[in-house]
Scaffold this motif. Structure first.
Motif, PDB file in Angstrom:
ATOM      1  N   SER A 144      12.576   8.827 -46.768  1.00  0.00           N
ATOM      2  CA  SER A 144      13.699   8.537 -47.650  1.00  0.00           C
ATOM      3  C   SER A 144      14.718   9.665 -47.581  1.00  0.00           C
ATOM      4  CB  SER A 144      13.212   8.386 -49.086  1.00  0.00           C
ATOM      5  OG  SER A 144      12.668   9.616 -49.561  1.00  0.00           O
ATOM      6  N   GLY A 145      15.906   9.408 -48.112  1.00  0.00           N
ATOM      7  CA  GLY A 145      16.927  10.439 -48.142  1.00  0.00           C
ATOM      8  C   GLY A 145      16.512  11.637 -48.976  1.00  0.00           C
ATOM      9  N   GLU A 146      15.818  11.367 -50.091  1.00  0.00           N
ATOM     10  CA  GLU A 146      15.347  12.466 -50.941  1.00  0.00           C
ATOM     11  C   GLU A 146      14.335  13.332 -50.206  1.00  0.00           C
ATOM     12  OE1 GLU A 146      15.492   9.342 -51.755  1.00  0.00           O
ATOM     13  OE2 GLU A 146      17.022   9.275 -53.344  1.00  0.00           O
ATOM     14  N   GLU A 147      13.456  12.710 -49.418  1.00  0.00           N
ATOM     15  CA  GLU A 147      12.469  13.474 -48.671  1.00  0.00           C
ATOM     16  C   GLU A 147      13.132  14.316 -47.582  1.00  0.00           C
ATOM     17  OE1 GLU A 147       8.972  15.029 -47.003  1.00  0.00           O
ATOM     18  OE2 GLU A 147       9.482  14.261 -48.996  1.00  0.00           O
ATOM     19  N   LEU A 148      14.162  13.773 -46.949  1.00  0.00           N
ATOM     20  CA  LEU A 148      14.874  14.546 -45.933  1.00  0.00           C
ATOM     21  C   LEU A 148      15.517  15.776 -46.565  1.00  0.00           C
ATOM     22  CD1 LEU A 148      16.001  14.948 -43.083  1.00  0.00           C
ATOM     23  CD2 LEU A 148      17.951  13.511 -43.753  1.00  0.00           C
TER      24      LEU A 148
ATOM     25  N   ALA B   2      26.574  10.419 -52.286  1.00  0.00           N
ATOM     26  CA  ALA B   2      25.839   9.598 -51.334  1.00  0.00           C
ATOM     27  C   ALA B   2      24.692   8.851 -52.015  1.00  0.00           C
ATOM     28  CB  ALA B   2      25.300  10.479 -50.210  1.00  0.00           C
ATOM     29  N   ALA B   3      24.035   9.511 -52.981  1.00  0.00           N
ATOM     30  CA  ALA B   3      22.941   8.850 -53.699  1.00  0.00           C
ATOM     31  C   ALA B   3      23.475   7.700 -54.540  1.00  0.00           C
ATOM     32  CB  ALA B   3      22.221   9.869 -54.583  1.00  0.00           C
ATOM     33  N   ARG B   4      24.631   7.866 -55.184  1.00  0.00           N
ATOM     34  CA  ARG B   4      25.203   6.773 -56.003  1.00  0.00           C
ATOM     35  C   ARG B   4      25.599   5.599 -55.128  1.00  0.00           C
ATOM     36  NH1 ARG B   4      27.877  11.046 -58.684  1.00  0.00           N
ATOM     37  NH2 ARG B   4      29.789  10.622 -57.526  1.00  0.00           N
TER      38      ARG B   4
ATOM     39  N   ALA C 221      25.936  19.853 -52.980  1.00  0.00           N
ATOM     40  CA  ALA C 221      25.323  19.126 -54.097  1.00  0.00           C
ATOM     41  C   ALA C 221      26.164  17.922 -54.521  1.00  0.00           C
ATOM     42  CB  ALA C 221      25.124  20.073 -55.285  1.00  0.00           C
ATOM     43  N   HIS C 222      27.493  18.070 -54.579  1.00  0.00           N
ATOM     44  CA  HIS C 222      28.347  16.955 -54.990  1.00  0.00           C
ATOM     45  C   HIS C 222      28.323  15.835 -53.945  1.00  0.00           C
ATOM     46  CE1 HIS C 222      29.855  19.298 -58.342  1.00  0.00           C
ATOM     47  NE2 HIS C 222      30.139  20.288 -57.519  1.00  0.00           N
ATOM     48  N   GLY C 223      28.336  16.232 -52.677  1.00  0.00           N
ATOM     49  CA  GLY C 223      28.269  15.214 -51.631  1.00  0.00           C
ATOM     50  C   GLY C 223      26.957  14.458 -51.666  1.00  0.00           C
ATOM     51  N   LEU C 224      25.846  15.142 -51.924  1.00  0.00           N
ATOM     52  CA  LEU C 224      24.545  14.483 -52.029  1.00  0.00           C
ATOM     53  C   LEU C 224      24.530  13.502 -53.198  1.00  0.00           C
ATOM     54  CD1 LEU C 224      22.109  17.458 -51.359  1.00  0.00           C
ATOM     55  CD2 LEU C 224      22.483  15.477 -49.889  1.00  0.00           C
TER      56      LEU C 224
END
Length: 387
Positions: A355-359, A380-382, A374-377
């Motif tokens: 998953s993206g979180e695991e990466l 991307a998550a939203r 952090a803001h870009g992450l």
């Protein structure tokens, strides 16, 4: 060329000291046209560290105990070696070189000799692996990552004198006639391979093994591993038995042959069968100096980086390897996957099957967290959740 070829080097019976096993490599004939000498440096710092300008605006800093001089002039006379090598008959007499190190491999103008720092070509290749960082403006990466690439990378290593048992093993080691190399094992895990072109070179360079760099995994194996069994040959009463010295000699050679086959097929298998990526660093007449990197596959096999000099037939004249730890393999594997996916986090996570979180967790665990934004992450998550 994708593999290490030790053709022409024969394995002899191992010698054991506690948890250290030393396997000699012997040549029937030395490699013609190349000799290897040692160059001693005056330490720039009290801890033995030194800095090298690698020529692209960056500086490589490491523990540098000595350098090697590859001489393909064809004279083979030691007294004509480059300034700083052994002089005369005294086994340890040397002139310290005080000049700063400008490159990891440097040839003096008009000479058929190349000075290089053993193992440091290979380590520089590993540390600079995809050093430029993201090449595409993905929002998950910080501005620092896009402007400067990876932050300065550092890897831990141990000098040979700090590897338990290694100094004693090398001190009592019996050098064989014609010996041109050795494979060093800690708790029967391959720690390093060292090969030179000529037996006289090996006799002079054998003591340098205690000054070389060894990985964290090797230090742990030597520290915590139990003593390993010694090589023994048992000759039984086969068909017809042993009737004379010729039969005894033949039986002993058969035991040596079986040991060599078992060693190459089991103990040294990962080193010899792994496909490497070779990069030629210098051409020296009919010889070429390469550094190599493993495929960084997380399949449980040993992973080595190193340097290699081959002749025009591809035969190994010089070899020195450094075994990577599991953590170093993981970092190399992650950087390779990120680069192959243009540093796109989503595609990289898909390629890795996570998953993206695991990466993100893996990137931070590997020490590359400052590259992330952090803001870009969060954005991307939203977007991913809305999708």
């Amino acid at each position: 060329m994708t593999r290490i070829d030790l053709t022409g080097l024969d394995v002899r019976a191992a010698q054991v000291w506690g948890g250290i096993r030393l396997v000699p490599l012997v040549r029937e004939e030395p490699v013609e046209g190349l000799r290897l000498h040692r160059e001693v440096y005056e330490r720039a710092h009290g801890d033995g560290s030194s800095s090298v300008d690698v020529g692209d605006g960056t500086v490589y800093t490491s523990y540098v105990p000595h350098g090697f001089v590859a001489d393909w002039s064809g004279t083979g006379r030691e007294e004509e070696a480059a300034y700083g090598t052994r002089l005369g008959d005294a086994p340890r007499a040397a002139v310290p070189v005080r000049a700063p190190h400008h490159r990891l491999a440097k040839r003096r103008r008009g000479e058929r000799r190349l000075r290089f720092l053993p193992l440091h070509l290979a380590l520089d290749g590993y540390l600079s692996l995809h050093f430029g960082g993201p090449t595409v403006l993905w929002e998950e990466w910080s501005r620092q990552a896009l402007r400067r690439g990876l932050p300065p990378r550092a890897e831990a290593a141990y000098a040979g004198v700090d590897v338990p048992g290694l100094s004693e093993a090398l001190r009592v080691f019996e050098v064989h006639p014609g010996q041109c190399g050795v494979l060093v094992y800690a708790a029967d895990a391959l720690a390093a391979a060292f090969v030179v072109p000529h037996p006289e070179d090996y006799r002079l360079l054998h003591p340098t093994l205690v000054e070389d760099l060894y990985g964290e995994l090797v230090h742990q194996y030597a520290h915590y591993g139990a003593p390993v069994p010694e090589f023994t040959a048992r000759i039984g009463d086969g068909a017809g038995g042993i009737r004379n010295l010729a039969d005894l000699r033949a039986a002993a050679r058969e035991q040596e042959r079986r040991w060599a086959v078992a060693h190459d097929g089991l103990m040294a298998r990962d080193l010899l069968e792994t496909p490497y990526a070779f990069e030629r660093a210098y051409r020296m007449g009919s010889f070429s100096l390469y550094r190599f990197l493993p495929p960084f596959l997380r399949d449980g096999r040993e992973q080595h980086i190193g340097e290699l000099i081959t002749d025009r037939k591809g035969r190994t004249a010089y070899l020195k390897t450094f075994r990577l730890s599991d953590a170093q393999v993981r970092r190399g594997h992650l950087l390779r996957r990120l680069a192959s996916c243009d540093w796109h986090p989503g595609r990289t996570a898909e390629a890795l099957g996570v998953s993206g979180e695991e990466l993100v967790r893996r990137i931070r665990s590997a020490g590359f967290g400052p590259l992330l934004d952090a803001h870009g992450l969060a954005r991307a998550a939203r977007v991913s959740q809305e999708g």
